[in-house]
Motif scaffolding. Sequence first.
Motif, PDB file in Angstrom:
ATOM      1  N   GLU A 101      14.193 -49.201  49.440  1.00 22.21           N
ATOM      2  CA  GLU A 101      12.761 -48.863  49.458  1.00 22.21           C
ATOM      3  C   GLU A 101      12.646 -47.406  49.033  1.00 22.21           C
ATOM      4  OE1 GLU A 101       9.413 -50.254  52.450  1.00 22.21           O
ATOM      5  OE2 GLU A 101      10.239 -48.332  53.075  1.00 22.21           O
ATOM      6  N   ILE A 102      12.021 -47.204  47.868  1.00 19.21           N
ATOM      7  CA  ILE A 102      11.974 -45.863  47.276  1.00 19.21           C
ATOM      8  C   ILE A 102      10.626 -45.190  47.556  1.00 19.21           C
ATOM      9  CG2 ILE A 102      12.234 -44.558  45.107  1.00 19.21           C
ATOM     10  CD1 ILE A 102      14.759 -46.065  45.713  1.00 19.21           C
ATOM     11  N   GLY A 103       9.544 -45.936  47.470  1.00 18.51           N
ATOM     12  CA  GLY A 103       8.214 -45.371  47.764  1.00 18.51           C
ATOM     13  C   GLY A 103       8.245 -44.776  49.166  1.00 18.51           C
ATOM     14  N   VAL A 104       7.661 -43.590  49.317  1.00 17.30           N
ATOM     15  CA  VAL A 104       7.687 -42.948  50.639  1.00 17.30           C
ATOM     16  C   VAL A 104       6.977 -43.818  51.675  1.00 17.30           C
ATOM     17  CG1 VAL A 104       6.660 -41.030  51.927  1.00 17.30           C
ATOM     18  CG2 VAL A 104       8.094 -40.566  49.954  1.00 17.30           C
ATOM     19  N   ALA A 105       5.872 -44.442  51.270  1.00 19.21           N
ATOM     20  CA  ALA A 105       5.138 -45.291  52.217  1.00 19.21           C
ATOM     21  C   ALA A 105       5.903 -46.598  52.404  1.00 19.21           C
ATOM     22  CB  ALA A 105       3.743 -45.561  51.690  1.00 19.21           C
ATOM     23  N   SER A 106       6.204 -46.895  53.638  1.00 16.75           N
ATOM     24  CA  SER A 106       7.013 -48.076  53.931  1.00 16.75           C
ATOM     25  C   SER A 106       6.168 -49.343  53.803  1.00 16.75           C
ATOM     26  CB  SER A 106       7.544 -47.928  55.350  1.00 16.75           C
ATOM     27  OG  SER A 106       8.527 -48.880  55.585  1.00 16.75           O
ATOM     28  N   THR A 107       6.659 -50.318  53.058  1.00 14.74           N
ATOM     29  CA  THR A 107       5.909 -51.575  52.862  1.00 14.74           C
ATOM     30  C   THR A 107       6.808 -52.764  53.202  1.00 14.74           C
ATOM     31  OG1 THR A 107       6.491 -51.470  50.512  1.00 14.74           O
ATOM     32  CG2 THR A 107       4.283 -50.679  51.146  1.00 14.74           C
ATOM     33  N   LYS A 108       7.738 -53.076  52.275  1.00 19.18           N
ATOM     34  CA  LYS A 108       8.588 -54.250  52.525  1.00 19.18           C
ATOM     35  C   LYS A 108       9.527 -54.012  53.710  1.00 19.18           C
ATOM     36  CE  LYS A 108      11.979 -53.007  48.981  1.00 19.18           C
ATOM     37  NZ  LYS A 108      12.919 -53.505  48.003  1.00 19.18           N
ATOM     38  N   ALA A 109       9.843 -52.751  53.988  1.00 14.23           N
ATOM     39  CA  ALA A 109      10.695 -52.491  55.156  1.00 14.23           C
ATOM     40  C   ALA A 109       9.947 -52.908  56.419  1.00 14.23           C
ATOM     41  CB  ALA A 109      11.076 -51.018  55.229  1.00 14.23           C
ATOM     42  N   PHE A 110       8.624 -52.650  56.448  1.00 15.38           N
ATOM     43  CA  PHE A 110       7.823 -52.983  57.639  1.00 15.38           C
ATOM     44  C   PHE A 110       7.734 -54.495  57.848  1.00 15.38           C
ATOM     45  CE2 PHE A 110       3.484 -53.869  59.408  1.00 15.38           C
ATOM     46  CZ  PHE A 110       3.691 -53.340  60.676  1.00 15.38           C
ATOM     47  N   THR A 111       7.385 -55.229  56.798  1.00 16.58           N
ATOM     48  CA  THR A 111       7.207 -56.677  57.000  1.00 16.58           C
ATOM     49  C   THR A 111       8.546 -57.354  57.335  1.00 16.58           C
ATOM     50  OG1 THR A 111       7.170 -56.878  54.582  1.00 16.58           O
ATOM     51  CG2 THR A 111       5.057 -57.007  55.720  1.00 16.58           C
TER      52      THR A 111
END
Length: 610
Positions: free
Chosen positions: A397-407
């Motif tokens: 996960e490269i984007g600073v905002a966590s997305t797929k890590a959260f789900t």
Amino acid sequence: MCGIVGAIAQRQVAPILLEGLSRLEYRGYDSAGVCTLAEGQFYVEKTIAKVESLKEQVATHHCPGTLGIAHTRWATHGGATLVNAHPHLHENLALVHNGIIENFDTLKAELIKVGYSFKSQTDTEVLLCLIHKCQQETAGDLQAALFKALAQVRGSYAIALIDRNHPDRLYAARQGAPLVVGVGIEENFIASDVLALLPVTHRFIYLDDGEVVCLGASRIEIFDAQGQPVHKDSVESPLDLESISKGQYRHFMQKEIFEQPQALANTLMGRLSDAGLNPEAIQGLDAAFLNQLEQIKIVACGTSYHAGLVGKYWLEELTGITTSVEIASEYRYRKAVVRPHSLFITISQSGETADTLASLRLAKAQGYSKTLCICNVNGSSLVRESDYVFFTRAGSEIGVASTKAFTTQLLCLLLLAILIGKQRQYLKESTVSALLKEIATLPELTKQVLTCDEQVSALAEQFAGKHHCLFLGRGIMYPIALEGALKLKEISYIHAEGYAAGELKHGPIALIDQDMPVVVVAPDNALIGKLVSNIEEVRARGGRLYIFGTPQEVFQHDEQTKFVSIINAPEVLQPILYTIPLQLLAYHCALINGTDVDQPRNLAKSVTVE
Ligand code: F6R
């Protein structure tokens, strides 16, 4: 957070160092620099702009040499200026550093007394001068000097050090901040993150706290804090360059949002089969311990903390075990009461978050029976220091905002709750099978929810020029409202707050007017009736409503209300599925506001300082 790259080779290292820095950009930084050594001379370039500018500077001014260190800085001591940017130089030495030297004030005062003066405001320059002073005291022996200096330092660090008089070696050390050795053929490297070195090697040695490494082009010597040699095997990284490129997408965040069906499928892979939930899903988790379990504590930061809040609903409902969730930076500084037979869970994308790591260490000292980490990064500190690990398998996960890590964290928590509930026979076999059947549909449902992208993009236009926003949810959707608000504020810079909808009338309702969008997370569940009453409270005060829900007659449609239809899904999957439109909303608002989506201002991906 700061990123470090270092290389010793038989070829020019500047391109390797600069490429490494580009790959560390995602961690967040505000200045960057590089220092190479050729024929007894240091070549240094620094910038307070992007790594791209540093590359241009190096192309113009050249940084020759087969030994070098480089750095991206996320300011802690002193502003983002060229003088404060790393590498720092003092006579024969050059140093880069990630972390915080807590006793730098005392050390600085002592160094000033013996004649040292400082150009920058950084703690790093203090450490550099301390090493220099120790080198004077050890008759030029750099290794002895490094150990002597580190023994006087309190705090956290990962460092890389080179000496003009020793072009055949690169020293690095780690205490509380990540650092890996990249193993090459007739060349070796160090970096804060394996991603930095993937173009040059796939073999890595993970350093532990207190360790010091001396790299030559064809030798790697590792020592513990007492200076005793340590043998460590290298491991092959499964990551490839493809996984860290944007592909057809405009931003990493967008790519990572759209990767969620696959990421969730990967989380399930081998853990869910026709026979049910694989008890090996969590390596080594022991059934006897689960049967005795009386309490669960979850500790995490930011988005991972929100995952923990959702996990509490599932764990209490599906296992009957009291579960509490705390922010790591709070937990680590209070005196908690630990009951016997308690499980301590940390949640972290990076596995390196300083407060979460400190909480884990504290929990072990406090006597928690077992520790479990839900994590995305193999080899990370949390993974290595926990009894059990549940890998999210979200991919890089490269984007600073966590997305797929959260789900994927949410999915792990749900599987964990079912696994414990089943083991303790709190859940009937039929309930377990029904839940697992629903979970198996998650990747496909996620794909379907992603089709709302265009509709959400159009909706985001209405947030243009808005400065504040409220997110409302009830029950298990309350933490999803918190997460929606965090996503919006961190990447679009629109101030946003998440509230439990029932709390509205206890204060925030005073803020409602036509300039404050109110986003409501409204799936069809047991609380929908209550939520509709809260929606009416907003409508009655002229608020502008943006409802994400399954179409039903309970929702009134008027010009104050915009409705985004989300497919009807099993209740247990709703927290995961309803996160997705909120991620998209934040993403599209950020595009409209023209912010740096993947590297929002002031933020870092891996928060390795407290
Ligand atoms: C927000 C975000 C952060 C992280 C937090 C913890 O989008 O990414 O709030 O969740 O810094 O990081 P990890 O999960 O790496 O421990």
